[in-house]
Design a protein around this motif. Structure first.
Motif: not given
Length: 122
Positions: A10-29
């Motif tokens: 929820g908190l990232v420092k400037p210059s860092q890399t943000l990584s967010l993951t989306c988990t999917v259920s009920g259907g295949s990506i």
């Protein structure tokens, strides 16, 4: 019914890399016809499409100069997840980030995650 859930810091420092993951259920990506997007909404602003990864693993990103060079999207089909990587973040990247499923040539987004607040601050 497809369900999408975002996770990450929820908190990232400037210059860092943000990584967010989306988990999917009920259907295949990997299901034909669908793509999987990341979209964000900054405070007081509108929705901004960041990019997508399609069922074959190909990606496409916003042409925005502020985003395209800093963005990548990967996926792990074994756990039905896709991940946004946004490098060199700044306070301007503070936003609610959503993952969503899209279909059709006009990229209609029919299923959305609840969103995750990300703040970039030192």
């Amino acid at each position: 019914q497809v369900h999408l859930q975002e996770s990450g810091p929820g908190l990232v420092k400037p210059s860092q890399t943000l990584s967010l993951t989306c988990t999917v259920s009920g259907g295949s990506i990997t299901t034909n016809y669908y793509s999987w997007s990341w979209i964000r909404q900054p405070p007081g602003g509108g929705l901004e499409w960041i990019g997508f990864i399609d069922n074959s693993g190909s990606t496409n990103f916003s042409p925005s100069l502020n985003l395209k060079s800093r963005t990548s999207i990967s996926r792990d089909t074994s756990v039905n997840q896709f991940t946004l990587h946004l490098s060199s973040v700044s306070p301007e990247d503070t936003a609610v980030y959503y993952c969503a499923r899209a279909y059709g040539p006009l990229m209609h987004h029919d299923n959305w995650g609840q969103g995750i607040q990300v703040t970039v601050s030192s």
